[in-house]
Design a protein around this motif. Structure first.
Motif, mmCIF file in Angstrom:
data_model
loop_
_atom_site.group_PDB
_atom_site.id
_atom_site.type_symbol
_atom_site.label_atom_id
_atom_site.label_comp_id
_atom_site.label_asym_id
_atom_site.label_seq_id
_atom_site.Cartn_x
_atom_site.Cartn_y
_atom_site.Cartn_z
ATOM 1 N N ASN A 101 -2.278 0.117 -0.714
ATOM 2 C CA ASN A 101 -1.443 -1.085 -0.632
ATOM 3 C C ASN A 101 -0.165 -0.870 0.171
ATOM 4 O OD1 ASN A 101 -3.143 -2.756 -2.192
ATOM 5 N ND2 ASN A 101 -2.327 -1.911 -4.078
ATOM 6 N N ILE A 102 0.336 0.360 0.212
ATOM 7 C CA ILE A 102 1.601 0.607 0.913
ATOM 8 C C ILE A 102 1.367 1.328 2.234
ATOM 9 C CG2 ILE A 102 3.838 1.776 0.775
ATOM 10 C CD1 ILE A 102 3.813 1.254 -2.206
ATOM 11 N N ALA A 103 0.784 2.521 2.177
ATOM 12 C CA ALA A 103 0.643 3.317 3.398
ATOM 13 C C ALA A 103 -0.426 2.755 4.336
ATOM 14 C CB ALA A 103 0.323 4.765 3.033
ATOM 15 N N GLN A 104 -1.643 2.566 3.822
ATOM 16 C CA GLN A 104 -2.735 2.096 4.670
ATOM 17 C C GLN A 104 -2.472 0.688 5.195
ATOM 18 O OE1 GLN A 104 -5.447 3.540 5.905
ATOM 19 N NE2 GLN A 104 -6.036 1.628 6.917
ATOM 20 N N THR A 105 -1.938 -0.167 4.360
ATOM 21 C CA THR A 105 -1.668 -1.544 4.784
ATOM 22 C C THR A 105 -0.648 -1.594 5.904
ATOM 23 O OG1 THR A 105 -2.190 -2.375 2.569
ATOM 24 C CG2 THR A 105 -0.925 -3.814 4.012
#
Length: 384
Positions: free
Chosen positions: A322-326
């Motif tokens: 939700n944070i890094a990949q997005t």
């Protein structure tokens, strides 16, 4: 707003489906008698997830000079994914309760990694907020200060003081405390990492005590001699474990607090929804995995190890996605990164034209775009 609600509903469906799948797989694993077969399959699964997160960390670091990604602090995101990979592969230690070393190491590695991830979220939010505006702006605008605003202001002041202490120490006491305060301050990556490491000290101290004190340290205990069933226990009881879990959860609660909506911080730089969505997914997963592991007990050690590892992954994987990949995916799908400065000039020109024509109030979209681009342009000057 509709897209955000659709994303949240999708996350809920994924969490529910994942929960059902995990419980089903755990039931299958529980029927496997061979420890070797289980450990090979379990290890390959965790290794795959670990490699995926390491690849994400490498991609973030590789694209760290991307103009748009720089605004989301790619080095911090890379560290977030790396810490998640460490926690993921460390979950494999849960499958080896017959060794004293695995019993002793699994808790410190996993809890320290998760705490580090939460601290990174705090450090990122603090750095963005400090870059965009003065600390006082976090509480509220004008004289309207609510309870959450006061709490947010206090947290930001504490974090800023910690950063100033770091600069004071690293400069050999040549730089004055508070000498870099004010709205136009440069907040570097090193400043945010100093804050992250200061926040990590309580967990580090606890885990050092956990490893160094024999009475506290986890050890392997054989509970069923005929079937060679082992478990990890400590003479001091679960108090150290509970304290470690509390210290690991506190950073996430703090990161939610300082990511609450503030007029001084544009929505695209806040991660409240992403963190809340990750925590919601984790809650639903834990609601199934922990009770199931407790009911299984020591009768099915393979299924228990799988469920406990799934509990750890329920914290790690949603955050990495939700944070890094997005963030990385948004940059990959967007063409704004290479034209931010051109758009800023063009938008400013449009605002000037509208002002001359007396139509500023009639076109609020131009004003909002100009404000956002102005903030982004100013951030590049302050990130250091």
């Amino acid at each position: 707003m509709k897209a955000s609600n659709h994303h949240q509903h999708l996350q809920h469906y994924i969490a529910a489906g994942g929960l059902a799948l995990l419980v089903a797989i755990a039931a299958i694993i529980g029927s496997v008698d061979s420890n070797t077969s289980f450990r090979v399959c379990f290890g390959l699964l965790l290794l795959t997830l670990c490699v995926a997160q390491l690849k994400l960390a490498v991609d973030l670091y590789t694209h760290r000079n991307n103009l748009q990604l720089q605004l989301f602090q790619p080095r911090s995101l890379s560290l977030l994914a790396t810490a998640g990979a460490i926690a993921t592969i460390a979950s494999f230690l849960i499958a080896f309760p017959e060794y004293n070393a695995t019993c002793a190491l699994r808790q410190p590695i996993i809890l320290t990694s998760i705490t580090f991830m939460g601290n990174l979220l705090i450090g990122r939010a603090w750095r963005i907020g400090s870059i965009i505006s003065s600390t006082a702006a976090f509480a509220a605008s004008g004289g309207d200060v609510d309870t959450l605003g006061v709490a947010r202001l206090k947290v930001m002041n504490v974090l800023s003081t910690s950063s100033q202490m770091g600069r004071y120490i690293s400069s050999g006491r040549r730089e004055k405390m508070g000498g870099n305060s004010g709205i136009r301050r440069a907040i570097t990556f090193a400043d945010s990492m100093f804050v992250v490491m200061v926040l990590l000290i309580p967990q580090l101290v606890l885990q050092i005590v956990n490893l160094s004190v024999p009475r506290v340290r986890m050890g392997s205990v054989e509970i069923i001699e005929e079937e060679a069933h082992f478990t990890c226990k400590t003479e001091s009881g679960p108090y150290v474990l509970v304290m470690g879990i509390v210290l690991a959860l506190m950073p996430f609660a703090t990161s939610l607090l300082i990511n609450i909506q503030s007029k001084s911080v544009p929505d695209k730089f806040r991660e409240l929804n992403e963190i809340a969505t990750s925590m919601t997914s984790s809650f639903w997963m834990l609601l199934g995995t922990l009770p199931a592991a407790g009911m299984i007990g020591q009768t099915q050690p393979n299924a228990r190890a799988y469920l406990l590892a799934a509990s750890v992954l329920s914290f790690v994987l949603p955050l990495s996605y939700n944070i890094a990949q997005t963030r990385l995916q948004n940059v990959a799908n967007s063409k704004q990164g290479a034209s931010i400065q051109r758009q800023t000039k063009q938008t400013t020109s449009n605002v000037s034209t509208s002002s001359r024509d007396g139509n500023v109030e009639d076109d609020p979209h131009i004003l909002n775009a100009a404000e956002e681009k102005s903030v982004m342009a100013e951030m590049f000057d302050k990130m250091g």
